[in-house]
Design a protein around this motif. Structure first.
Motif, PDB file in Angstrom:
ATOM      1  N   GLU A   1      10.176  -5.123  -7.167  1.00 32.26           N
ATOM      2  CA  GLU A   1       9.189  -4.494  -7.341  1.00 32.26           C
ATOM      3  C   GLU A   1       7.813  -4.878  -5.985  1.00 32.26           C
ATOM      4  O   GLU A   1       7.917  -6.679  -5.740  1.00 32.26           O
ATOM      5  CB  GLU A   1       8.316  -4.940  -8.241  1.00 32.26           C
ATOM      6  CG  GLU A   1       7.162  -4.142  -8.462  1.00 32.26           C
ATOM      7  CD  GLU A   1       6.608  -4.013 -10.026  1.00 32.26           C
ATOM      8  OE1 GLU A   1       6.298  -2.969 -10.607  1.00 32.26           O
ATOM      9  OE2 GLU A   1       6.085  -5.389 -10.657  1.00 32.26           O
TER      10      GLU A   1
ATOM     11  N   CYS B   1       4.122  -5.757  -4.906  1.00 32.15           N
ATOM     12  CA  CYS B   1       2.987  -6.138  -5.032  1.00 32.15           C
ATOM     13  C   CYS B   1       1.661  -5.720  -3.541  1.00 32.15           C
ATOM     14  O   CYS B   1       1.987  -6.528  -3.046  1.00 32.15           O
ATOM     15  CB  CYS B   1       2.612  -6.544  -5.674  1.00 32.15           C
ATOM     16  SG  CYS B   1       3.386  -7.296  -7.586  1.00 32.15           S
TER      17      CYS B   1
ATOM     18  N   LYS C   1       1.897  -1.104  -6.826  1.00 35.43           N
ATOM     19  CA  LYS C   1       3.387  -1.226  -7.031  1.00 35.43           C
ATOM     20  C   LYS C   1       4.079  -0.690  -6.793  1.00 35.43           C
ATOM     21  O   LYS C   1       4.383   1.033  -6.559  1.00 35.43           O
ATOM     22  CB  LYS C   1       4.154  -1.835  -8.275  1.00 35.43           C
ATOM     23  CG  LYS C   1       2.278  -3.235  -8.484  1.00 35.43           C
ATOM     24  CD  LYS C   1       2.847  -3.513  -9.966  1.00 35.43           C
ATOM     25  CE  LYS C   1       1.769  -4.792 -10.207  1.00 35.43           C
ATOM     26  NZ  LYS C   1       2.651  -5.743 -11.124  1.00 35.43           N
ATOM     27  N   TYR C   2       5.228  -0.690  -5.788  1.00 34.82           N
ATOM     28  CA  TYR C   2       6.708   0.633  -5.925  1.00 34.82           C
ATOM     29  C   TYR C   2       7.937  -0.328  -5.262  1.00 34.82           C
ATOM     30  O   TYR C   2       7.651  -1.743  -5.170  1.00 34.82           O
ATOM     31  CB  TYR C   2       5.836   1.308  -5.376  1.00 34.82           C
ATOM     32  CG  TYR C   2       5.293   0.739  -3.110  1.00 34.82           C
ATOM     33  CD1 TYR C   2       7.076   0.510  -2.826  1.00 34.82           C
ATOM     34  CD2 TYR C   2       3.916   1.178  -3.316  1.00 34.82           C
ATOM     35  CE1 TYR C   2       6.454  -0.479  -0.999  1.00 34.82           C
ATOM     36  CE2 TYR C   2       4.317  -0.087  -1.386  1.00 34.82           C
ATOM     37  CZ  TYR C   2       4.814  -0.177  -0.675  1.00 34.82           C
ATOM     38  OH  TYR C   2       4.711  -0.798   0.545  1.00 34.82           O
ATOM     39  N   ARG C   3       8.809   0.096  -5.727  1.00 32.38           N
ATOM     40  CA  ARG C   3      10.337  -0.545  -4.861  1.00 32.38           C
ATOM     41  C   ARG C   3      10.345  -0.341  -4.405  1.00 32.38           C
ATOM     42  O   ARG C   3      10.583   0.572  -3.436  1.00 32.38           O
ATOM     43  CB  ARG C   3      10.843   0.743  -6.529  1.00 32.38           C
ATOM     44  CG  ARG C   3      10.945   0.812  -8.254  1.00 32.38           C
ATOM     45  CD  ARG C   3      10.569  -0.504  -9.203  1.00 32.38           C
ATOM     46  NE  ARG C   3      12.285  -0.956  -8.984  1.00 32.38           N
ATOM     47  CZ  ARG C   3      12.806  -1.498  -9.883  1.00 32.38           C
ATOM     48  NH1 ARG C   3      11.504  -2.616  -9.840  1.00 32.38           N
ATOM     49  NH2 ARG C   3      13.714  -2.454  -9.989  1.00 32.38           N
TER      50      ARG C   3
END
Length: 163
Positions: free
Chosen positions: A85, A87, A111-113
């Motif tokens: 993740e 941020c 937030k993303y992967r």
């Protein structure tokens, strides 16, 4: 001057006798803001610039589009490979980080992967060892650099953000 705290001055002094070197920049952001590698790349150096934030990475690609000496990697680097993740912080992403613990957590806007590779995997993808390594990855800089094969490279200058 591009760097945040006059790092560029120290780096350029350390490598003044190298005409066409190689810089590895882990945590490149947009390639200009607080950059420790931009001045070297403007001088014709080869480079590998690494940035997990897709918005900052798009700016890196635009900046170095058409420059065959610069390779851009849209990845995070850590001690373990996988998907993590990311941020992003509201300061334009300058204090963005990977993981769940940071003094900047109250400033996160998204937030993303992202894919993360290890220091060894990054080293294996380079065409040669760098003369300069700069690393600014909020809370993990030391661990990432410590796991690079610096002993087998002729590194002239290390610039690591104090976390």
């Amino acid at each position: 001057m591009y760097s945040q705290n006059r790092e560029e001055e120290a780096i350029l002094t350390a490598v003044a006798n190298i005409q066409e070197g190689m810089v590895l920049d882990i945590g490149s952001s947009d390639g200009v803001t607080f950059s420790n590698s931009r001045a070297l790349l403007e001088r014709g150096w080869h480079g590998a610039v690494v940035e997990p934030d897709y918005e900052a990475f798009a700016k890196l690609v635009d900046l170095y589009q058409g420059n065959p000496k610069v390779r851009c990697f849209n990845l995070a680097v850590g001690t373990e490979a996988g998907v993590v993740e990311f941020c992003k912080t509201r300061d334009g992403g300058l204090a963005s980080y990977v993981g769940d613990k940071s003094p900047w957590s109250e400033y996160v806007i998204r937030k993303y992967r992202v894919a993360r590779i290890t220091s060894s995997q990054l080293a294996d993808s380079l065409q040669r060892g760098p003369d300069v390594i700069t690393c600014d990855i909020e809370g993990q800089s030391f661990e990432v650099v410590a796991n690079l094969p610096i002993g087998s490279w002729d590194v002239r200058c290390l610039c690591i953000e104090h976390d």
